[in-house]
Design an enzyme around this catalytic site. Structure first.
Site, short mmCIF file in Angstrom:
data_model
loop_
_atom_site.label_atom_id
_atom_site.label_comp_id
_atom_site.label_asym_id
_atom_site.label_seq_id
_atom_site.Cartn_x
_atom_site.Cartn_y
_atom_site.Cartn_z
N GLU A 97 -7.30 3.96 12.64
CA GLU A 97 -6.14 4.02 13.54
C GLU A 97 -6.12 5.38 14.22
O GLU A 97 -6.90 6.27 13.90
CB GLU A 97 -4.84 3.76 12.79
CG GLU A 97 -4.59 4.69 11.61
CD GLU A 97 -3.31 4.35 10.86
OE1 GLU A 97 -2.24 4.46 11.48
OE2 GLU A 97 -3.40 4.00 9.67
N ASP B 8 0.84 -1.20 0.00
CA ASP B 8 0.00 0.00 0.00
C ASP B 8 0.87 1.24 0.00
O ASP B 8 1.99 1.24 0.52
CB ASP B 8 -1.01 -0.01 1.15
CG ASP B 8 -0.39 0.26 2.50
OD1 ASP B 8 0.04 1.39 2.75
OD2 ASP B 8 -0.34 -0.67 3.33
#
Length: 223
Positions: free
Chosen positions: A114, A23
């Site tokens: 997150e 990613d």
């Protein structure tokens, strides 16, 4: 007996199958997608948006580069829970790169959950966080017909959702754990769909491992 043994070996091989991916975001402005493909990578997840006001400046060029290299690709949205509704952020994500179609080359969008400067849990209680994620997920599904993948790590998921199992039957798990093993999986998921196993990949960004075969990865892309 012999046929049963062959079937058992084939099943074990299938279980251990894995596909390399990675990613990226604008922090990796120059990515050699063709080299990554030649080295064995078959998918990439690209940062598209944050909240309801930020578009990653490298998303478009990264997406084009990944497509031209033959990689299965998709976008991800960095969640700002509580700063606007999950529905609003899902709409923003879809409008700016997070869309999906059953073409076998486009992964369902990924919701990145997150901590950031707003605090570990963005000021939300566990029940409010679960409700926010569900608002995002349900809106994405209502518009596109597929549920988004959920990216998280065990400590965040436990602290901020109370280790909720609300998404086990709907949303694929992208588990962040930088280790040689997956370890304990949070939230009641029986397994991870993708494992982010390192924050360093040879061709940029983070290393990700799809838990299955290439055909399984294509099935995920087809929804």
């Amino acid at each position: 007996m012999k046929s049963a043994l062959v079937a058992s070996i084939a099943f074990a091989a299938a279980v251990k199958a894995a596909v390399q991916g990675f990613d990226i975001s604008h922090y990796q402005p120059n990515v050699n997608f063709a080299a990554a493909y030649n080295a064995g990578a078959r998918f990439v997840i690209i940062k598209a948006t944050e909240g309801t006001s930020y578009i990653d400046p490298s998303f478009s060029s990264h997406y084009t580069g990944a497509t031209n290299a033959g990689l299965i690709r998709g976008g991800y949205h960095f969640a700002h829970p509580g700063q606007s509704t999950g529905k609003a952020q899902a709409d923003y994500f879809i409008a700016h790169g997070g869309g999906w179609s059953a073409d076998g080359r486009t992964l369902p969008g990924m919701l990145d959950l997150e901590a950031e400067s707003a605090g570990q849990c963005w000021g939300l209680s566990a029940s409010a966080m679960v409700a926010w994620i569900k608002d995002f997920s349900d809106r994405y599904h209502a518009r596109l017909g597929v549920y988004p993948m959920l990216y998280t790590n065990p400590s965040w998921w436990t602290a901020c959702t109370g280790n909720s199992g609300a998404f086990v039957n709907t949303n694929p798990l992208v588990l962040a754990r930088y280790s040689s093993t997956v370890g304990t999986i949070p939230g009641g998921w029986p397994y991870q769909t993708i494992w982010q196993n390192s924050d360093s990949y040879a061709y940029g960004g983070d290393s990700e491992i799809f838990n299955g075969s290439l055909e399984g990865l294509k099935r995920l892309a087809r929804g």
